[in-house]
Design a protein around this motif. Structure first.
Motif, PDB file in Angstrom:
ATOM      1  N   UNK A 197       0.860  -1.177   0.000  1.00  0.00           N
ATOM      2  CA  UNK A 197       0.000   0.000   0.000  1.00  0.00           C
ATOM      3  C   UNK A 197       0.906   1.241   0.000  1.00  0.00           C
ATOM      4  N   UNK A 198       1.004   1.875  -1.133  1.00  0.00           N
ATOM      5  CA  UNK A 198       1.884   3.044  -1.255  1.00  0.00           C
ATOM      6  C   UNK A 198       1.400   4.204  -0.392  1.00  0.00           C
ATOM      7  N   UNK A 208       9.814   2.078   0.159  1.00  0.00           N
ATOM      8  CA  UNK A 208       9.548   0.692  -0.224  1.00  0.00           C
ATOM      9  C   UNK A 208      10.717  -0.167   0.249  1.00  0.00           C
ATOM     10  N   UNK A 209      10.466  -1.208   1.049  1.00  0.00           N
ATOM     11  CA  UNK A 209      11.568  -2.028   1.583  1.00  0.00           C
ATOM     12  C   UNK A 209      12.248  -2.850   0.492  1.00  0.00           C
ATOM     13  N   UNK A 214      14.303  -4.603   6.381  1.00  0.00           N
ATOM     14  CA  UNK A 214      13.459  -3.451   6.051  1.00  0.00           C
ATOM     15  C   UNK A 214      11.992  -3.851   5.981  1.00  0.00           C
ATOM     16  N   UNK A 215      11.716  -5.023   5.473  1.00  0.00           N
ATOM     17  CA  UNK A 215      10.339  -5.525   5.472  1.00  0.00           C
ATOM     18  C   UNK A 215       9.822  -5.599   6.907  1.00  0.00           C
ATOM     19  N   UNK A 216      10.621  -6.130   7.785  1.00  0.00           N
ATOM     20  CA  UNK A 216      10.184  -6.287   9.172  1.00  0.00           C
ATOM     21  C   UNK A 216       9.893  -4.929   9.802  1.00  0.00           C
ATOM     22  N   UNK A 343      -1.170   1.585  -4.758  1.00  0.00           N
ATOM     23  CA  UNK A 343      -0.322   0.408  -4.616  1.00  0.00           C
ATOM     24  C   UNK A 343       0.979   0.595  -5.375  1.00  0.00           C
ATOM     25  N   UNK A 344       2.010  -0.119  -4.923  1.00  0.00           N
ATOM     26  CA  UNK A 344       3.303  -0.069  -5.610  1.00  0.00           C
ATOM     27  C   UNK A 344       3.932  -1.457  -5.575  1.00  0.00           C
TER      28      UNK A 344
END
Length: 549
Positions: A197-198, A208-209, A214-216, A343-344
């Motif tokens: 979700x941008x 953006x991870x 970075x995702x975490x 979204x991205x």
């Protein structure tokens, strides 16, 4: 049976014009049109063609087509093909969800239709239980090599100019067994990946991870900082889809340099779920699940409508999906209720900054899918010519774009879809409008044209996502290896048991019902089931594939 004769000009498509959705020209005369990519005009040769008066044809009914028609006979492209060839096709579609069972029943009974369109690959987890070579030896389907060379000039030319296609299509015993579905452009091989979700990222001032850490960080922010703005901690940071996220696109696990199935590590076959790195992958997911970063109901959600509802109702921060149905469709659905929804496409995450490129989704140009001819067909020479029509210029345009002047118009040599497709007057979704006219938005015995997907991705975010996903590593993708009859019989039941056990233990590990310390015991159980023999068999098949010329 009356057999209609017709002399046509068989115009051969230039190899440079091929794509997963392949470029061609729209005339059946000796005068050909240069492809949109600027290649030289195609070469022509006259030949007498005899088409069958009728054929029976078994094929799964695509979902988008099934929403608006009962049989492919209602599709505009097939109506026109019948006019052009004089061949009446009796399509037989198995009930949705029963395709595999019906296919096996048909084989067991020996009552195959003239043409059977299916995925016949035997070495990559496909549905066909018997190998193509076994089906040929058992006089179920025909070897097509000589028939193609003599009666299929359009496909023959494609295979001569793209020899890698022939290598993929030919079994270890030298058999070509289907008129193939071919992807001729890299652009068509990458269609799925992670999506964020941008607007949530922007609201929380997050980028953006690009790595697992970075995702975490982002998922924790989605959990804690109320990005949907309703004052409740009800966000689902990551919606996990088992088959889509892992078996299809190697999400997260690809960061560890492995896959969730068999993969090709520099010529050596490995099975991802028994590698040490898979333990680290599971441990990460287990921690995320425990900390509320993964949808707690992921294992029980089988209905795609439930996923749709969670995403559209402003609950989900990240998931993975197709650029069409998983990105573009949600953007369209959210327009009326959530105008800020955006979204991205995110890159497949690396394990750490500066780490090796992760694995990502990639579809080989040929994966075993196509149209086989029954060994009992009375007129295989004519059937092969009818099937070859779709690899020629006229059939190519029909099956990829439909009817000129209705579903598309030529603009400066480019087949541009009309509002019948892009803005359907009957309010049909684009995928259903496409299905009404042509088959190229799913599999079939033809070469797909990239100009289909160029127009299907109408939203810039879709095109950007595809470019981002394409940067992943595809070098470890298993090619379409073929197992011989003995190899298939040795490992079919093994892999059924292994797959069931793997899925069961995956959920136990992720949900913390089984401690990650039990991983070694899990691997030993896999070995006792015969996974090492399955690896050995696929290694032999890969060695044979790599030695093909």
């Amino acid at each position: 049976m009356n057999r209609k004769k017709r002399t046509i000009q068989l115009t051969v498509i230039s190899a440079a014009a091929l794509s997963v959705f392949m470029a061609g020209c729209s005339s059946d005369t000796a005068k050909s049109t240069p492809a949109a990519t600027g290649t030289a005009p195609a070469v022509s040769a006259a030949a007498e063609v005899k088409y069958p008066a009728s054929i029976t044809y078994w094929v799964q009914l695509n979902g988008n087509a099934g929403a608006i028609m009962k049989t492919y006979n209602e599709m505009a492209a097939y109506k026109e093909i019948e006019k052009k060839t004089g061949t009446k096709v009796e399509f037989q579609h198995p009930p949705t969800g029963q395709e595999k069972d019906q296919f096996n029943i048909m084989l067991a009974s020996g009552s195959l239709t003239d043409v059977v369109e299916y995925n016949f690959a035997s070495g990559t987890g496909a549905a066909a239980a018997q190998s193509p070579d076994a089906l040929i030896k058992g006089k179920q389907i025909l070897r097509l090599n000589e028939l193609i060379e003599k009666y299929a000039p359009n496909l023959t030319k494609v295979l001569k100019e793209r020899p890698e296609f022939r290598k993929m299509m030919t079994t270890d015993e030298g058999n070509i067994y289907v008129m193939p579905n071919l992807l001729g452009d890299e652009q068509l091989s990458v269609v799925n990946g992670p999506i964020f979700r941008k607007d949530w990222l922007d609201k929380l001032n997050l980028k953006v991870p690009t790595t697992i850490p970075e995702w975490e960080t982002v998922l924790k922010a989605f959990r804690d900082k109320d990005p949907n703005g309703n004052g409740k901690q009800d966000e689902i940071p990551f919606f996990m889809n088992l088959a889509g996220d892992f078996d299809l696109n190697h999400l997260f696990v690809g960061a560890y340099g492995i896959a969730t199935d068999f993969y090709n590590d520099n010529g050596k076959v490995k099975y991802g779920p028994i590698q040490p790195e898979y333990k680290e992958f599971l441990a990460t997911l287990a921690r995320w699940y425990k900390e509320g970063l993964i949808d707690k109901d992921y294992a029980s959600i089988k209905d795609s409508k439930l996923k749709d509802n969670k995403i559209i109702s402003n609950q989900v921060g990240a998931y993975s999906g197709f650029a069409g149905s998983g990105l573009g469709r949600y953007l369209d659905l959210a327009k009326g209720t959530n105008p800020g929804f955006s979204l991205v496409g995110a890159p497949y995450p690396k394990l750490k900054e500066g780490g090796p490129n992760p694995l990502g989704q990639y579809t080989m140009p040929f994966v075993g899918y196509g149209a086989a001819i029954s060994a009992k067909a009375k007129n295989p020479e004519q059937i092969i010519q009818w099937l070859d029509y779709k690899y020629g210029p006229e059939g190519h345009m029909l099956i990829n774009f439909g009817i000129e002047g209705e579903s598309y118009k030529m603009e400066n040599g480019y087949p541009k879809y009309t509002d019948m497709i892009m803005n359907n007057p009957d309010k049909l979704p684009m995928t259903q409008a496409m299905a009404k006219y042509f088959q190229s938005s799913w599999n079939g015995p033809f070469v797909q044209d990239k100009r289909v997907i160029e127009q299907y991705y109408t939203i810039p975010a879709q095109r950007e996502a595809q470019k981002t996903w394409a940067q992943a590593d595809h070098s470890k993708q298993m090619p379409s290896i073929s197992l011989n009859a003995d190899e298939s019989s040795k490992t079919a039941s093994v892999m059924n048991d292994v797959k069931t056990y793997k899925e069961e233990m995956f959920n136990k590990f992720v949900m913390n019902a089984e401690p990650i310390e039990s991983f070694d015991k899990y691997v030993q159980t896999m070995k006792s089931m015969g996974i090492e023999e399955a690896i050995k068999v696929r290694q032999a098949a890969l060695d044979r594939y790599l030695s093909r010329k």
